[in-house]
Design a protein around this motif. Structure first.
Motif, PDB file in Angstrom:
ATOM      1  N   SER A  89       0.836  -1.206   0.000  1.00 18.82           N
ATOM      2  CA  SER A  89       0.000   0.000   0.000  1.00 18.82           C
ATOM      3  C   SER A  89       0.876   1.264   0.000  1.00 18.82           C
ATOM      4  CB  SER A  89      -0.943   0.007   1.203  1.00 18.82           C
ATOM      5  OG  SER A  89      -0.212   0.154   2.409  1.00 18.82           O
ATOM      6  N   PHE A  90       2.144   1.114   0.399  1.00 21.32           N
ATOM      7  CA  PHE A  90       3.096   2.245   0.339  1.00 21.32           C
ATOM      8  C   PHE A  90       4.041   2.106  -0.863  1.00 21.32           C
ATOM      9  CE2 PHE A  90       1.914   2.197   4.833  1.00 21.32           C
ATOM     10  CZ  PHE A  90       1.735   3.548   5.107  1.00 21.32           C
ATOM     11  N   SER A  91       3.679   1.172  -1.773  1.00 24.37           N
ATOM     12  CA  SER A  91       4.510   0.881  -2.965  1.00 24.37           C
ATOM     13  C   SER A  91       5.921   0.454  -2.598  1.00 24.37           C
ATOM     14  CB  SER A  91       4.575   2.110  -3.889  1.00 24.37           C
ATOM     15  OG  SER A  91       3.274   2.499  -4.236  1.00 24.37           O
ATOM     16  N   ILE A  92       6.033  -0.379  -1.563  1.00 22.90           N
ATOM     17  CA  ILE A  92       7.345  -0.898  -1.149  1.00 22.90           C
ATOM     18  C   ILE A  92       7.344  -2.412  -1.348  1.00 22.90           C
ATOM     19  CG2 ILE A  92       8.939  -1.236   0.789  1.00 22.90           C
ATOM     20  CD1 ILE A  92       7.673   1.331   2.033  1.00 22.90           C
ATOM     21  N   GLU A  93       8.372  -2.913  -2.009  1.00 22.91           N
ATOM     22  CA  GLU A  93       8.520  -4.368  -2.149  1.00 22.91           C
ATOM     23  C   GLU A  93       9.590  -4.832  -1.176  1.00 22.91           C
ATOM     24  OE1 GLU A  93       9.047  -6.311  -5.875  1.00 22.91           O
ATOM     25  OE2 GLU A  93       7.501  -5.114  -6.856  1.00 22.91           O
ATOM     26  N   PHE A  94       9.209  -5.748  -0.274  1.00 31.78           N
ATOM     27  CA  PHE A  94      10.206  -6.247   0.684  1.00 31.78           C
ATOM     28  C   PHE A  94      10.652  -7.649   0.272  1.00 31.78           C
ATOM     29  CE2 PHE A  94      11.923  -8.289   4.388  1.00 31.78           C
ATOM     30  CZ  PHE A  94      12.719  -7.285   4.928  1.00 31.78           C
ATOM     31  N   GLY A  95      11.952  -7.917   0.462  1.00 33.96           N
ATOM     32  CA  GLY A  95      12.453  -9.269   0.203  1.00 33.96           C
ATOM     33  C   GLY A  95      12.846  -9.493  -1.237  1.00 33.96           C
ATOM     34  N   THR A 371       6.075   8.299   6.422  1.00 35.56           N
ATOM     35  CA  THR A 371       5.797   6.932   5.944  1.00 35.56           C
ATOM     36  C   THR A 371       6.267   5.921   6.978  1.00 35.56           C
ATOM     37  OG1 THR A 371       6.210   7.711   3.699  1.00 35.56           O
ATOM     38  CG2 THR A 371       6.156   5.335   4.019  1.00 35.56           C
ATOM     39  N   ALA A 372       7.460   6.150   7.530  1.00 32.21           N
ATOM     40  CA  ALA A 372       8.023   5.235   8.539  1.00 32.21           C
ATOM     41  C   ALA A 372       7.099   5.155   9.745  1.00 32.21           C
ATOM     42  CB  ALA A 372       9.407   5.717   8.963  1.00 32.21           C
ATOM     43  N   GLU A 377       3.215   2.337  13.162  1.00 26.92           N
ATOM     44  CA  GLU A 377       1.978   2.403  13.960  1.00 26.92           C
ATOM     45  C   GLU A 377       1.004   1.296  13.563  1.00 26.92           C
ATOM     46  OE1 GLU A 377       0.660   6.415  13.431  1.00 26.92           O
ATOM     47  OE2 GLU A 377       2.020   7.216  14.983  1.00 26.92           O
ATOM     48  N   LYS A 378       0.907   1.021  12.262  1.00 21.01           N
ATOM     49  CA  LYS A 378      -0.008  -0.040  11.808  1.00 21.01           C
ATOM     50  C   LYS A 378       0.480  -1.410  12.283  1.00 21.01           C
ATOM     51  CE  LYS A 378      -2.305   2.282   8.044  1.00 21.01           C
ATOM     52  NZ  LYS A 378      -2.480   2.524   6.634  1.00 21.01           N
ATOM     53  N   ARG A 379       1.792  -1.608  12.244  1.00 19.35           N
ATOM     54  CA  ARG A 379       2.344  -2.880  12.740  1.00 19.35           C
ATOM     55  C   ARG A 379       2.091  -3.031  14.243  1.00 19.35           C
ATOM     56  NH1 ARG A 379       8.332  -3.173   9.877  1.00 19.35           N
ATOM     57  NH2 ARG A 379       7.733  -4.336   8.020  1.00 19.35           N
ATOM     58  N   ALA A 380       2.262  -1.941  14.988  1.00 17.19           N
ATOM     59  CA  ALA A 380       2.054  -1.988  16.447  1.00 17.19           C
ATOM     60  C   ALA A 380       0.596  -2.306  16.766  1.00 17.19           C
ATOM     61  CB  ALA A 380       2.468  -0.667  17.078  1.00 17.19           C
ATOM     62  N   ALA A 381      -0.326  -1.694  16.017  1.00 17.47           N
ATOM     63  CA  ALA A 381      -1.757  -1.939  16.244  1.00 17.47           C
ATOM     64  C   ALA A 381      -2.096  -3.392  15.948  1.00 17.47           C
ATOM     65  CB  ALA A 381      -2.581  -1.011  15.354  1.00 17.47           C
ATOM     66  N   ARG A 382      -1.521  -3.916  14.863  1.00 15.13           N
ATOM     67  CA  ARG A 382      -1.784  -5.322  14.508  1.00 15.13           C
ATOM     68  C   ARG A 382      -1.284  -6.261  15.604  1.00 15.13           C
ATOM     69  NH1 ARG A 382       1.537  -6.534   9.699  1.00 15.13           N
ATOM     70  NH2 ARG A 382       3.100  -7.140  11.218  1.00 15.13           N
TER      71      ARG A 382
END
Length: 613
Positions: A89-95, A371-372, A377-382
């Protein structure tokens, strides 16, 4: 189209449609997906016999029950998949390495050293560090950051190797549990005089599960009774066949103490990497990688050791590590020196994060601080939602019968730890033979010798297991962790008692009992001899408080040495006292019991009546 009412509540009919929800979702999240009113879902849950609020995180089984009632198919999104979707959703590809083949550059292999306790893992790492640190750095190591890089000469070419110095296969597995692959090659250390031991097999299984190549270091070849050939024979049974026997595993006989054949071991790592792995990465993209360890430093705040896996990490970059984020203020290498950038396979200590991330959390560099912050924050909420949902489904022996009747559980997961492999196997075998009907299965997820560790509690947390400690106790912070996560940990000193309690729990026959409440622990710093009173323990109280006339047990290296002792005398300096609190020193007299040594731990407790719920 409206469905027939469920207990008087009209709801959309799913007709087999799939609803995707993250673990720990609430009824409100579900309602949004199906265009329904959250209050009506609360009513449905009440009709189904469950009281749940609209915003409360609920368990997977509760969501499945609700979806089934409304004819929807529920798909729980894994944390890894959810994280990938979040980054997309932030147009970032990880890995993924950006660019084509021409952008990829060779990188050093990342190695973890594993093996049984006392087989020389730490000494081997020390020996490698001393003899092969990159030119001109010998003896210059001023700081331990949990990872370091060494250089070795292979066929006239200098090659680098990165070592992750973790506390063993527990940390290795904690990283894997988070979906992080940090290690390219595992060195399995086996002592030539002891051979294959329980933790050797455990470490080997962890390495195999991670699907990493293994190089075997047969250590202590200089010790009396060393038999490297026996080790090769034993490991053949576990699928590790030495090259000289026609297999493809490299075995190197070493002595970490004498520094023998360390170069040959490093060469074996490089050759194994060249033969079976394609280790390349793009150093030009934004950095991505993994956190190896992290802690709170009094002077510098949250610091994390990260391993760059692709791209180049630079001072001033904005990074996200798990649910922590920040701008890189400074980076230190394994010698404590400031560095400006870190290329693939390089470990560095990073300063500037908002909070402490977890071991195994992925990190990535992003363009903007905003963005960071949003990703963190979304990871913490999850993570918070998952934790709340988890708390709702944890059960113990006391409420096992209710859980069985409610259909919340069809099997009892156990983790067994004991003081010796014989007693652990005996207990496991007896429990698996229990005849408790068809409603429930008993499953032993893990068994091992030694104290109950944080790794065991981790496993129990993720799989709703009950931990059984037979003649051992919880080590370090494991007890607090179990309490925090709601894991039921049971301690026994008689096998039959453990079998009877579990059988009774499964048959719903548990009677009110007395529970043991830990009062405090004291570490023996000094032993004083007294002709009148016997041996007196000079102690520092590590936790809680130690009170006179309470029960105690003596632990040595995490194992219970003596039970049913009494705190008969307590002194502070020359005064008799009734209690000594945490952080204070004093003297303890255990009556007629005199077999005490420095570093032993005296754990005091009392029995309190506890009605079973």
């Amino acid at each position: 189209m409206q469905a027939p009412s469920v207990g008087g509540v009209l709801l959309p009919r799913g007709n087999g449609q799939t609803v995707r929800l993250s673990r720990g979702a609430s009824l409100t999240d579900f309602a949004e997906k199906i265009n329904a009113n959250p209050a009506s879902l609360v009513q449905v849950m009440l009709n189904l016999g469950e009281m749940v609020t609209a915003t409360q995180s609920v368990s997977d089984s509760t969501l499945e029950l609700l979806a089934g009632e409304m004819n929807y198919v529920l798909e729980i999104v894994s944390p890894e998949e959810e994280d990938r979707e979040l980054l997309e959703s932030f147009s970032i590809e990880f890995g993924e390495d950006e660019g084509g083949e021409e952008m990829l550059v060779s990188r050093p292999p990342v190695v973890t050293v594993m093996g049984h306790v006392d087989h020389g893992k730490t000494r081997l790492l020390d020996a490698i560090r001393k003899t092969n640190v990159v030119a001109g750095e010998a003896g210059g190591i001023t700081q331990h950051i949990g990872a370091y890089q060494v250089a070795t000469d292979v066929n006239g070419e200098e090659r680098a190797i990165t070592f992750i110095d973790t506390p063993g296969h527990e940390a290795f597995t904690a990283m894997r549990a988070r979906g992080a692959k940090s290690t390219d090659i595992a060195i399995l250390v086996v002592a030539a005089n002891d051979g294959v031991m329980p933790q050797t097999i455990e470490a080997l299984n962890h390495a195999k599960a991670a699907e990493v190549p293994i190089v075997v270091a047969v250590n202590k070849i200089d010790v009396e009774g060393a038999d490297p050939t026996k080790v090769r024979g034993q490991l053949t049974e576990f699928g590790l066949v030495a090259e000289e026997y026609g297999g493809d595993t490299m075995f190197v006989d070493i002595s970490a103490k004498q520094g023998l054949n360390i170069d040959s071991l490093l060469e074996a790592v490089i050759l194994t990497a060249d033969a079976s792995l394609d280790l390349r990465a793009n150093p030009e993209q934004d950095a991505q990688g993994i956190a190896i360890e992290a802690h709170l430093d009094k002077g510098r705040g949250a610091v994390a050791t990260v391993l760059v896996q692709r791209g180049t990490l630079r001072v001033g970059d904005t990074m996200v590590v798990g649910d922590a984020y920040g701008r890189v203020r400074a980076m230190l290498d394994d010698k404590g020196e400031n560095v400006e950038e870190a290329t693939p396979s390089t470990p560095v200590l990073v300063l500037g994060l908002t909070n402490v991330p977890g071991a195994g959390d992925n990190f990535l560099v992003v363009d903007e601080d905003r963005t960071a912050r949003q990703i963190a924050e979304k990871r913490a909420a999850r993570e918070r939602n998952v934790r709340f949902a988890r708390k709702g489904v944890r059960f113990s022996l006391e409420n096992l019968d209710e859980a069985l009747k409610a259909g919340l559980v069809q099997e009892l997961n156990l983790i067994i730890k004991g003081d010796a492999s014989g007693s652990v196997e005996a207990l496991e075998s007896s429990l698996l033979q229990l005849d408790v009907g068809d409603e429930v299965d008993i499953r032993v997820l893990h068994r091992g010798v030694g104290a109950v560790t944080e790794s065991d509690i981790d496993l129990a947390t993720g799989s709703d297991a009950i931990v059984i400690g037979f003649n051992v106790r919880a080590a370090g912070r494991a007890a607090q962790m179990a309490e925090r996560e709601g894991v039921d940990v049971r301690y026994y000193s008689v096998i039959y008692q453990a079998i009877e309690e579990i059988e009774a729990a499964l048959k719903g026959m548990l009677k009110p009992e007395y529970e043991e409440v830990e009062l405090g622990t004291a570490e023996i710093r000094e032993v004083f001899r007294s002709s009148k009173l016997g041996n007196i323990a000079g102690v520092l109280v590590r936790s809680g408080e130690v009170r006179r006339n309470t029960k105690a047990r003596l632990l040595r290296d995490g194992k219970v040495i003596a039970e049913n002792l009494n705190i008969e005398g307590l002194r502070r300096f020359k005064d008799d006292v009734t209690e000594i609190r945490e952080g204070y020193e004093g003297g303890i007299n255990l009556g007629n019991y005199n077999d005490i040594k420095i570093d032993d731990v005296i754990a005091t407790y009392e029995m309190r009546e506890k009605p079973r719920g």
